[in-house]
Design an enzyme around this catalytic site. Structure first.
Site, PDB file in Angstrom:
ATOM      1  N   ASP A  51      20.329   2.964  16.825  1.00 24.48           N
ATOM      2  CA  ASP A  51      21.130   3.627  15.805  1.00 24.48           C
ATOM      3  C   ASP A  51      22.610   3.443  16.162  1.00 24.48           C
ATOM      4  O   ASP A  51      23.058   3.897  17.216  1.00 24.48           O
ATOM      5  CB  ASP A  51      20.731   5.108  15.822  1.00 24.48           C
ATOM      6  CG  ASP A  51      21.489   5.943  14.835  1.00 24.48           C
ATOM      7  OD1 ASP A  51      22.425   5.435  14.176  1.00 24.48           O
ATOM      8  OD2 ASP A  51      21.152   7.136  14.716  1.00 24.48           O
ATOM      9  N   ASP A  66      25.178   3.347   6.126  1.00 22.23           N
ATOM     10  CA  ASP A  66      26.317   4.074   5.544  1.00 22.23           C
ATOM     11  C   ASP A  66      26.026   5.581   5.530  1.00 22.23           C
ATOM     12  O   ASP A  66      26.847   6.397   5.997  1.00 22.23           O
ATOM     13  CB  ASP A  66      26.538   3.537   4.111  1.00 22.23           C
ATOM     14  CG  ASP A  66      27.887   3.900   3.531  1.00 22.23           C
ATOM     15  OD1 ASP A  66      28.733   4.444   4.267  1.00 22.23           O
ATOM     16  OD2 ASP A  66      28.095   3.623   2.322  1.00 22.23           O
TER      17      ASP A  66
HETATM   18  N1  AR6 Z   1      22.072   2.078  12.710  1.00 22.30           N
HETATM   19  C1  AR6 Z   1      22.117   0.722  12.663  1.00 22.30           C
HETATM   20  N2  AR6 Z   1      21.605  -0.001  11.661  1.00 22.30           N
HETATM   21  C2  AR6 Z   1      21.018   0.660  10.648  1.00 22.30           C
HETATM   22  C3  AR6 Z   1      20.925   2.069  10.598  1.00 22.30           C
HETATM   23  C4  AR6 Z   1      21.500   2.795  11.694  1.00 22.30           C
HETATM   24  N3  AR6 Z   1      21.485   4.116  11.751  1.00 22.30           N
HETATM   25  N4  AR6 Z   1      20.290   2.408   9.446  1.00 22.30           N
HETATM   26  C5  AR6 Z   1      19.979   1.265   8.809  1.00 22.30           C
HETATM   27  N5  AR6 Z   1      20.398   0.206   9.521  1.00 22.30           N
HETATM   28  P1  AR6 Z   1      21.927  -1.187   4.585  1.00 22.30           P
HETATM   29  P2  AR6 Z   1      23.443  -3.207   3.064  1.00 22.30           P
HETATM   30  C6  AR6 Z   1      20.315  -1.233   9.245  1.00 22.30           C
HETATM   31  O1  AR6 Z   1      20.959  -1.031   3.478  1.00 22.30           O
HETATM   32  O2  AR6 Z   1      22.241  -4.054   2.943  1.00 22.30           O
HETATM   33  C7  AR6 Z   1      24.191   1.583   1.346  1.00 22.30           C
HETATM   34  O3  AR6 Z   1      23.651   2.481   0.439  1.00 22.30           O
HETATM   35  C8  AR6 Z   1      19.227  -1.705   8.294  1.00 22.30           C
HETATM   36  O4  AR6 Z   1      17.991  -1.883   9.007  1.00 22.30           O
HETATM   37  O5  AR6 Z   1      22.405   0.040   5.283  1.00 22.30           O
HETATM   38  O6  AR6 Z   1      24.738  -3.846   3.451  1.00 22.30           O
HETATM   39  C9  AR6 Z   1      25.678   1.323   1.109  1.00 22.30           C
HETATM   40  O7  AR6 Z   1      26.340   2.459   0.611  1.00 22.30           O
HETATM   41  C10 AR6 Z   1      19.784  -3.038   7.820  1.00 22.30           C
HETATM   42  O8  AR6 Z   1      19.387  -4.094   8.692  1.00 22.30           O
HETATM   43  O9  AR6 Z   1      23.262  -1.973   4.100  1.00 22.30           O
HETATM   44  C11 AR6 Z   1      25.637   0.214   0.099  1.00 22.30           C
HETATM   45  O10 AR6 Z   1      25.499   0.706  -1.216  1.00 22.30           O
HETATM   46  C12 AR6 Z   1      21.304  -2.868   7.938  1.00 22.30           C
HETATM   47  O11 AR6 Z   1      21.505  -1.611   8.591  1.00 22.30           O
HETATM   48  C13 AR6 Z   1      24.426  -0.584   0.489  1.00 22.30           C
HETATM   49  O12 AR6 Z   1      23.556   0.322   1.158  1.00 22.30           O
HETATM   50  C14 AR6 Z   1      22.025  -2.865   6.617  1.00 22.30           C
HETATM   51  O13 AR6 Z   1      21.272  -2.182   5.649  1.00 22.30           O
HETATM   52  C15 AR6 Z   1      24.776  -1.692   1.432  1.00 22.30           C
HETATM   53  O14 AR6 Z   1      23.626  -2.466   1.685  1.00 22.30           O
END
Ligand code: AR6
Length: 175
Positions: free
Chosen positions: A12, A36
């Site tokens: 995380d 996020d």
């Molecule tokens: N720590 C590290 N990585 C994480 C965590 C965490 N706590 N939680 C999820 N991931 P995403 P995007 C990973 O969907 O595709 C949001 O709603 C996850 O496994 O968070 O860029 C924003 O507001 C994945 O590999 O971001 C935007 O609207 C990575 O983080 C949208 O999602 C990115 O997944 C952005 O989408």
């Protein structure tokens, strides 16, 4: 050698104690799900307050660009919010836009005196970017940046899911 400045971590990103952590935000900068949501929840309202001020000044953040705020209650000093591209099949300059996220985040980190930075796997969740392609771009862009700059001492790729962890392991073993 650059690879000594690149580390891999599974977990995380809100727990990571680097000068900056990089959030996969959206252009509204108003928070969301995925990483996020986790960052805003764990960091508290101070992050959103600074995002609101940025929105007042520049009206959000374009794809590929980055902005910086406090990290609130998180162990890091700053959160860099970058907006990854939504995967649309690869014909909408997605690779270039994703590379811009990494480059602009690193430039902003250097400008703010950061020596250590942790990246989430931008665009590989809700935004649907194919994980292998995204990981290749992330590693290549960061590696190239480190070749031109000594300002950053450590970059950590923080992988939440096993797929990304394995991909980064493979790619980093190659460089
Ligand atoms: N720590 C590290 N990585 C994480 C965590 C965490 N706590 N939680 C999820 N991931 P995403 P995007 C990973 O969907 O595709 C949001 O709603 C996850 O496994 O968070 O860029 C924003 O507001 C994945 O590999 O971001 C935007 O609207 C990575 O983080 C949208 O999602 C990115 O997944 C952005 O989408």
């Amino acid at each position: 050698m650059n690879y000594r400045r690149i580390e891999l971590l599974q977990g995380d990103i809100t727990k990571v104690d680097t000068d900056a952590i990089v959030n996969a935000a959206n252009s509204s900068l108003m928070g969301g799900g995925g990483v996020d949501g986790a960052i805003h929840r764990a960091g508290g309202p101070a992050i959103l307050e600074e995002c609101l001020k940025i929105v007042e000044v520049q009206g959000g953040c374009h794809t590929g660009e980055a902005v910086i705020t406090t990290a609130g209650n998180l162990p890091s000093k700053y959160v860099i919010h970058t907006v990854g591209p939504v995967w649309q099949g690869g014909t909408n300059n997605e690779p270039e836009k994703l590379a811009n996220c990494y480059r602009n985040s690193l430039n902003l980190a250097v400008k703010n005196g950061c020596k250590t930075i942790a990246f989430s796997n931008i665009s590989t969740g809700v935004y649907g970017y194919p994980k292998r392609e995204a990981a290749e771009i992330a590693v290549k862009t960061v590696n190239e940046f480190l070749q031109t700059s000594q300002a950053i001492e450590k970059v950590i790729f923080v992988c939440f899911d096993n797929d990304n962890l394995e991909l980064y392991q493979q790619i980093l073993n190659r460089i």
